[in-house]
Design a protein around this motif. Structure first.
Motif, PDB file in Angstrom:
ATOM      1  N   THR A 164       0.702  -1.181   0.100  1.00  0.00           N
ATOM      2  CA  THR A 164      -0.032  -0.042   0.103  1.00  0.00           C
ATOM      3  C   THR A 164       1.121   1.153   0.002  1.00  0.00           C
ATOM      4  O   THR A 164       0.709   2.096  -0.574  1.00  0.00           O
ATOM      5  CB  THR A 164      -0.899   0.150   1.197  1.00  0.00           C
ATOM      6  OG1 THR A 164      -1.573  -1.557   1.217  1.00  0.00           O
ATOM      7  CG2 THR A 164      -1.923   1.248   1.202  1.00  0.00           C
TER       8      THR A 164
ATOM      9  N   HIS B 270      -9.115  12.526  -1.340  1.00  0.00           N
ATOM     10  CA  HIS B 270      -9.655  11.319  -0.249  1.00  0.00           C
ATOM     11  C   HIS B 270     -10.097  10.149  -1.163  1.00  0.00           C
ATOM     12  O   HIS B 270      -9.686   8.841  -0.753  1.00  0.00           O
ATOM     13  CB  HIS B 270     -10.751  11.805   0.627  1.00  0.00           C
ATOM     14  CG  HIS B 270     -10.181  12.706   1.688  1.00  0.00           C
ATOM     15  ND1 HIS B 270     -10.854  13.388   2.486  1.00  0.00           N
ATOM     16  CD2 HIS B 270      -8.780  13.110   1.719  1.00  0.00           C
ATOM     17  CE1 HIS B 270     -10.388  13.918   3.319  1.00  0.00           C
ATOM     18  NE2 HIS B 270      -9.089  13.857   3.082  1.00  0.00           N
ATOM     19  N   GLU B 271     -10.810  10.248  -2.258  1.00  0.00           N
ATOM     20  CA  GLU B 271     -11.296   9.312  -2.685  1.00  0.00           C
ATOM     21  C   GLU B 271     -10.367   8.397  -3.689  1.00  0.00           C
ATOM     22  O   GLU B 271     -10.439   7.393  -3.720  1.00  0.00           O
ATOM     23  CB  GLU B 271     -12.288   9.742  -4.049  1.00  0.00           C
ATOM     24  CG  GLU B 271     -13.740  10.306  -3.491  1.00  0.00           C
ATOM     25  CD  GLU B 271     -13.321  11.949  -2.933  1.00  0.00           C
ATOM     26  OE1 GLU B 271     -12.455  12.483  -3.293  1.00  0.00           O
ATOM     27  OE2 GLU B 271     -14.241  12.161  -2.113  1.00  0.00           O
TER      28      GLU B 271
ATOM     29  N   ARG C 165      -8.520   6.737  -0.846  1.00  0.00           N
ATOM     30  CA  ARG C 165      -9.432   5.380  -0.118  1.00  0.00           C
ATOM     31  C   ARG C 165      -9.150   4.065  -1.136  1.00  0.00           C
ATOM     32  O   ARG C 165      -9.280   2.985  -0.602  1.00  0.00           O
ATOM     33  CB  ARG C 165     -10.847   5.587  -0.258  1.00  0.00           C
ATOM     34  CG  ARG C 165     -10.975   6.687   1.231  1.00  0.00           C
ATOM     35  CD  ARG C 165     -12.689   6.746   1.336  1.00  0.00           C
ATOM     36  NE  ARG C 165     -12.896   7.404   2.759  1.00  0.00           N
ATOM     37  CZ  ARG C 165     -13.085   8.926   2.569  1.00  0.00           C
ATOM     38  NH1 ARG C 165     -13.046   9.540   1.198  1.00  0.00           N
ATOM     39  NH2 ARG C 165     -13.403   9.444   3.735  1.00  0.00           N
ATOM     40  N   THR C 166      -9.220   4.248  -2.423  1.00  0.00           N
ATOM     41  CA  THR C 166      -9.194   3.029  -3.269  1.00  0.00           C
ATOM     42  C   THR C 166      -8.002   2.555  -3.107  1.00  0.00           C
ATOM     43  O   THR C 166      -7.906   1.355  -3.225  1.00  0.00           O
ATOM     44  CB  THR C 166      -9.370   3.863  -4.864  1.00  0.00           C
ATOM     45  OG1 THR C 166     -10.394   4.486  -5.144  1.00  0.00           O
ATOM     46  CG2 THR C 166      -9.014   2.567  -5.831  1.00  0.00           C
TER      47      THR C 166
ATOM     48  N   LEU D 232      -6.358   2.440  -0.290  1.00  0.00           N
ATOM     49  CA  LEU D 232      -6.234   1.924   1.103  1.00  0.00           C
ATOM     50  C   LEU D 232      -7.048   0.647   1.265  1.00  0.00           C
ATOM     51  O   LEU D 232      -7.088   0.071   2.380  1.00  0.00           O
ATOM     52  CB  LEU D 232      -6.592   3.017   2.067  1.00  0.00           C
ATOM     53  CG  LEU D 232      -5.616   4.209   2.315  1.00  0.00           C
ATOM     54  CD1 LEU D 232      -6.450   5.196   3.089  1.00  0.00           C
ATOM     55  CD2 LEU D 232      -4.273   3.688   2.793  1.00  0.00           C
ATOM     56  N   THR D 233      -7.880   0.071   0.260  1.00  0.00           N
ATOM     57  CA  THR D 233      -8.638  -0.970   0.272  1.00  0.00           C
ATOM     58  C   THR D 233      -7.960  -1.974   0.760  1.00  0.00           C
ATOM     59  O   THR D 233      -8.128  -3.162   1.472  1.00  0.00           O
ATOM     60  CB  THR D 233      -9.435  -1.364  -0.826  1.00  0.00           C
ATOM     61  OG1 THR D 233      -8.785  -1.422  -1.895  1.00  0.00           O
ATOM     62  CG2 THR D 233     -10.308  -0.135  -1.048  1.00  0.00           C
TER      63      THR D 233
ATOM     64  N   THR E 271     -10.976   0.914   7.993  1.00  0.00           N
ATOM     65  CA  THR E 271     -11.389   2.276   7.461  1.00  0.00           C
ATOM     66  C   THR E 271     -10.734   3.552   8.240  1.00  0.00           C
ATOM     67  O   THR E 271     -10.238   3.267   9.247  1.00  0.00           O
ATOM     68  CB  THR E 271     -12.825   2.383   7.978  1.00  0.00           C
ATOM     69  OG1 THR E 271     -13.558   1.247   7.400  1.00  0.00           O
ATOM     70  CG2 THR E 271     -13.561   3.664   7.603  1.00  0.00           C
ATOM     71  N   TYR E 272     -10.442   4.392   7.304  1.00  0.00           N
ATOM     72  CA  TYR E 272      -9.471   5.724   7.964  1.00  0.00           C
ATOM     73  C   TYR E 272     -10.095   6.884   8.017  1.00  0.00           C
ATOM     74  O   TYR E 272     -11.454   6.975   7.532  1.00  0.00           O
ATOM     75  CB  TYR E 272      -8.461   6.010   7.075  1.00  0.00           C
ATOM     76  CG  TYR E 272      -7.179   4.704   6.933  1.00  0.00           C
ATOM     77  CD1 TYR E 272      -6.115   4.969   7.993  1.00  0.00           C
ATOM     78  CD2 TYR E 272      -7.394   3.561   6.054  1.00  0.00           C
ATOM     79  CE1 TYR E 272      -5.161   3.879   7.721  1.00  0.00           C
ATOM     80  CE2 TYR E 272      -6.431   2.701   6.278  1.00  0.00           C
ATOM     81  CZ  TYR E 272      -5.438   2.670   7.304  1.00  0.00           C
ATOM     82  OH  TYR E 272      -4.426   1.838   7.125  1.00  0.00           O
TER      83      TYR E 272
ATOM     84  N   THR F 263     -11.147  10.867   8.274  1.00  0.00           N
ATOM     85  CA  THR F 263     -10.662  11.846   7.619  1.00  0.00           C
ATOM     86  C   THR F 263      -9.255  12.561   7.878  1.00  0.00           C
ATOM     87  O   THR F 263      -8.458  13.028   7.146  1.00  0.00           O
ATOM     88  CB  THR F 263     -11.791  13.179   7.646  1.00  0.00           C
ATOM     89  OG1 THR F 263     -13.005  12.511   7.106  1.00  0.00           O
ATOM     90  CG2 THR F 263     -11.466  14.230   6.910  1.00  0.00           C
TER      91      THR F 263
ATOM     92  N   LEU G  43      -6.611  10.346   6.701  1.00  0.00           N
ATOM     93  CA  LEU G  43      -6.430  10.479   5.023  1.00  0.00           C
ATOM     94  C   LEU G  43      -5.686  11.724   4.917  1.00  0.00           C
ATOM     95  O   LEU G  43      -4.632  11.899   4.062  1.00  0.00           O
ATOM     96  CB  LEU G  43      -8.051  10.558   4.426  1.00  0.00           C
ATOM     97  CG  LEU G  43      -8.630   9.283   4.508  1.00  0.00           C
ATOM     98  CD1 LEU G  43     -10.078   9.586   3.834  1.00  0.00           C
ATOM     99  CD2 LEU G  43      -8.081   8.129   3.879  1.00  0.00           C
TER     100      LEU G  43
END
Length: 97
Positions: A53, A65-66, A69-70, A72-73, A78-79, A81, A84
Motif C-alpha cells: 500500500t 480522499h477518493e 481510499r481506493t 487503502l482498500t 477504515t480511515y 478524515t 487521510l
C-alpha cells in the motif's frame, strides 16, 4: 523507481531506442523522484501497515480522499478524515509541482 534503474542503464551506454523512450516517458509522467518516493514510503511507516500500500501510494501520489481510499482498500480497515489528510499531506510534500 523504475526511472532510476532505467536512467542508470541509459547512462551506462547499454541502451536501445525502446529503453531510451521508456526512460523519457517515465520522466515525463513521474510525480516525484525515486528518492522522494522512498521518503514517502518511510513516512507512511507509522500510518499504514502493508508495504504494498505504501509503495502504491508513493508511485501514484493520490491527490484526493477518493483516490487515496481506493488504494487503502488493501489495508482492510477504515480511515478517518484526519488520517487521510495526514497521508495526503505527506504525499504533497514530495510531489513535483
Amino acid at each position: 523507481m523504475a526511472g532510476k534503474i532505467l536512467g542508470e542503464v541509459v547512462k551506462s551506454g547499454q541502451t536501445s531506442t525502446i529503453l531510451q523512450r521508456t526512460y523519457e516517458y517515465l520522466n515525463s509522467v513521474s510525480k516525484c523522484s525515486a528518492e522522494d518516493a522512498s521518503k514517502i514510503v518511510e513516512e507512511l511507516d507509522g500510518l499504514l501497515s502493508k508495504e504494498e500500500t505504501k509503495v502504491m501510494i508513493a508511485s501514484i501520489c493520490p491527490k484526493t480522499h477518493e483516490e487515496l481510499r481506493t488504494l487503502l482498500t488493501l489495508e482492510g480497515k477504515t480511515y478517518t478524515t484526519e488520517e487521510l489528510d495526514r497521508v495526503l499531506e505527506i504525499v504533497r510534500k514530495y510531489v513535483k509541482s
